[in-house]
Design an enzyme around this catalytic site. Structure first.
Site, PDB file in Angstrom:
ATOM      1  N   SER A  78      39.561  45.356  30.190  1.00  0.00           N
ATOM      2  CA  SER A  78      40.594  45.780  31.127  1.00  0.00           C
ATOM      3  C   SER A  78      41.941  45.279  30.629  1.00  0.00           C
ATOM      4  O   SER A  78      42.029  44.634  29.589  1.00  0.00           O
ATOM      5  CB  SER A  78      40.308  45.200  32.516  1.00  0.00           C
ATOM      6  OG  SER A  78      40.595  43.807  32.496  1.00  0.00           O
ATOM      7  N   LYS A  79      42.961  45.567  31.416  1.00  0.00           N
ATOM      8  CA  LYS A  79      44.325  45.176  31.024  1.00  0.00           C
ATOM      9  C   LYS A  79      44.453  43.666  30.813  1.00  0.00           C
ATOM     10  O   LYS A  79      45.323  43.222  30.067  1.00  0.00           O
ATOM     11  CB  LYS A  79      45.316  45.617  32.103  1.00  0.00           C
ATOM     12  CG  LYS A  79      45.628  47.095  32.006  1.00  0.00           C
ATOM     13  CD  LYS A  79      46.811  47.446  32.889  1.00  0.00           C
ATOM     14  CE  LYS A  79      46.890  48.948  33.084  1.00  0.00           C
ATOM     15  NZ  LYS A  79      47.069  49.338  34.467  1.00  0.00           N
ATOM     16  N   ARG A  80      43.595  42.919  31.474  1.00  0.00           N
ATOM     17  CA  ARG A  80      43.638  41.464  31.289  1.00  0.00           C
ATOM     18  C   ARG A  80      43.437  41.070  29.825  1.00  0.00           C
ATOM     19  O   ARG A  80      43.850  40.017  29.395  1.00  0.00           O
ATOM     20  CB  ARG A  80      42.540  40.784  32.113  1.00  0.00           C
ATOM     21  CG  ARG A  80      42.817  40.633  33.581  1.00  0.00           C
ATOM     22  CD  ARG A  80      41.707  39.858  34.268  1.00  0.00           C
ATOM     23  NE  ARG A  80      40.396  40.478  34.060  1.00  0.00           N
ATOM     24  CZ  ARG A  80      39.442  39.987  33.292  1.00  0.00           C
ATOM     25  NH1 ARG A  80      39.614  38.857  32.653  1.00  0.00           N
ATOM     26  NH2 ARG A  80      38.287  40.624  33.159  1.00  0.00           N
TER      27      ARG A  80
END
Ligand code: GLU
Length: 481
Positions: A251-253
């Site tokens: 994910s964007k994390r």
């Protein structure tokens, strides 16, 4: 005839997961001599945007994915945007009504939420109770007279186990009791994904549904609809989930995950294509560097691993470096690099850019590295960094070396690599300096730094006049430090 589709929702940028789905569909279609369909799933009116559709198409094309049918190229089985197919969905809803496969459900969201909570509290899988399943015509009329709105639910055959052979996962068995009667048309009349996807895949004659593993739980619902409508079932292949290096869902994390972000950073499409293909698949050879045509030739859908694919960012960057250094043709690479040069304010003509690219391609991994690596070819008024100044202070002969070099350059008609070598040899003899003592001062004078490009190449490319100007400025500045 193999017909596959990539069916993105235009609700954001194309991310790595979807790009990989598109890629495997494309590779499979080409390997099998089949067709790839691009279908835009824009039934979510709030979140779908034409700009996103345009960007998806642009990113897919950039990646080197080509489709045979789609909203932009047309085709026999269009329209290819779900928002333009409402009449078709209505027609098939009508068929399901006729055959008694669907019923009206009047339960309110509050009632359903209540039921869901209760089931969870009791440790049961939350699913619809079936309250409206057997309402009489009378009861329905009454509810509608009260002004109650309704959704259309699919009547799931009680207790049945749906079994299908997934080309990647193997045999999958799911009991329908895990989900119960599900909604296929919302109260505002809009049809739900599980319903429209079946109508579209069937009418578009899709032979293989290749998509992310996150859709695995939708498949039994879709199979029930295929059966209810008398459509032949396609083969299914669910691609493994993609994880970040910490083994949680990518994910964007984990940093940039959109294809656009990688493009902007200066990844080249061939490396991206190669890197995405490695997410769940591996070539038979030892090397992971493999070009599109070879991937298409070697690919077998059954070789896709049934295990999570871990996205290795460092490996992708390394791979990109390989394409920049060893694979792309220099003219082609230069053309792709020009927008990056311009982005950093480095203006020149094609031939100059090409010479610079030739000089730096071995030392960059992404085109954004141009900023740092190419600056000596463009910037004449650079700062001298701390290390550079420290070196000059600690090595007393440095200024003499720079001055001697300046005098010699002044006397030469032109500067090329050979001349540079000759001049430095002469200084070596004259001043009795060599190695670092000889070359570092010149490097510092011409770039402001203690490391970077090959200096012989630099002087040849920027030429005598710029070298002299830089040396004058350096002598002036460095004599005062
Ligand atoms: N629009 C769906 C998605 O983007 C497509 C799912 C499918 O391929 O069936 O996830």
């Amino acid at each position: 005839m193999v017909r596959v589709r990539f069916a993105p929702s235009p609700t954001g940028y194309l991310h790595l997961g979807n790009a990989r789905t598109a890629l495997f569909n494309y590779i499979f279609a080409r390997h099998e001599g089949g067709k790839l369909v691009l279908r835009i799933e824009d039934t979510d009116k709030e979140r779908s945007k034409k700009e996103y559709e345009d960007m998806l198409i642009d990113d897919l094309k950039w990646l080197g994915i080509e489709w045979d049918e789609g909203p932009d190229v047309g085709g026999e089985y269009g329209p290819y945007r779900q928002s333009e197919r409402t009449h078709i969905y209505n027609e098939y809803l009508e068929k399901l009504k006729q055959s008694g496969h669907v019923y009206k459900c009047y339960c309110t969201p509050e009632e359903l939420e209540e039921e869901r909570k209760k089931a969870l509290a009791e440790g049961r899988p939350p699913r619809y109770s079936g309250k409206c399943r057997n309402l009489t015509e009378e009861e329905r009329k009454e509810l509608e007279e009260e002004g109650k709105s309704y959704v259309w639910r699919f009547r799931v055959p009680d207790g049945e186990t749906i079994v299908f052979e997934d080309l990647i996962k193997g045999v999958v068995e799911i009991n329908v009791n895990e989900f119960g009667d599900f909604v296929i048309v919302r109260s505002d009349g809009s049809p739900v994904y599980n319903f429209v996807v079946v109508v579209d895949d069937a009418l578009m004659k899709i032979s293989h549904v290749i998509r992310g593993e996150d859709h695995l739980s939708n498949t039994p619902k879709q199979i029930l609809i295929y059966r209810a409508l008398g459509f032949p079932e396609p083969k299914f292949a669910h691609l493994p989930i993609i994880l970040g290096e910490d083994r949680s869902k990518l994910s964007k994390r984990h940093g940039a995950v959109s294809v656009r972000a990688f493009r902007d950073e200066g990844y080249v499409s061939e490396a991206m294509f190669n890197g995405l293909a490695l997410l769940g698949w591996h070539p038979k050879r030892d090397s992971e560097v493999i070009l599109k045509d070879e991937i298409i030739k070697e690919f077998d859908i059954r070789d896709i691993h049934n295990a999570p694919a871990v996205f290795d960012r460092a490996k992708l960057k390394w791979l990109n470096g390989v394409y920049i250094r060893e694979i792309l043709d220099l003219d082609d690479l230069t053309n792709r690099a020009i927008p990056f040069f311009k982005k950093f304010g480095y203006e020149a003509d094609f031939d100059y850019y090409k010479k610079v690219m030739e000089a730096i391609r071995d030392s960059i991994e992404v085109l954004n590295d141009i900023k740092e690596r190419a600056y000596p070819f463009f910037v004449d008024e650079y700062d001298f960094d701390e290390d550079a100044i420290a070196f000059i202070k600690e090595n007393q002969n440095s200024l003499n070396v720079i001055k001697a070099f300046y005098e010699k350059v002044k006397e030469t008609p032109a500067l090329d690599k050979q001349t540079f070598k000759r001049l430095t040899k002469e200084i070596q003899k004259q001043l009795k300096v060599k190695g670092k003592q000889l070359f570092m001062p010149i490097r510092i004078a011409l770039t402001g730094k203690t490391s970077g490009v090959d200096i012989a190449t630099l002087v040849e490319i920027i030429g005598k006049d710029r070298v002299l100007k830089r040396l004058e400025r350096a002598i002036d500045y460095l004599s005062k430090v």
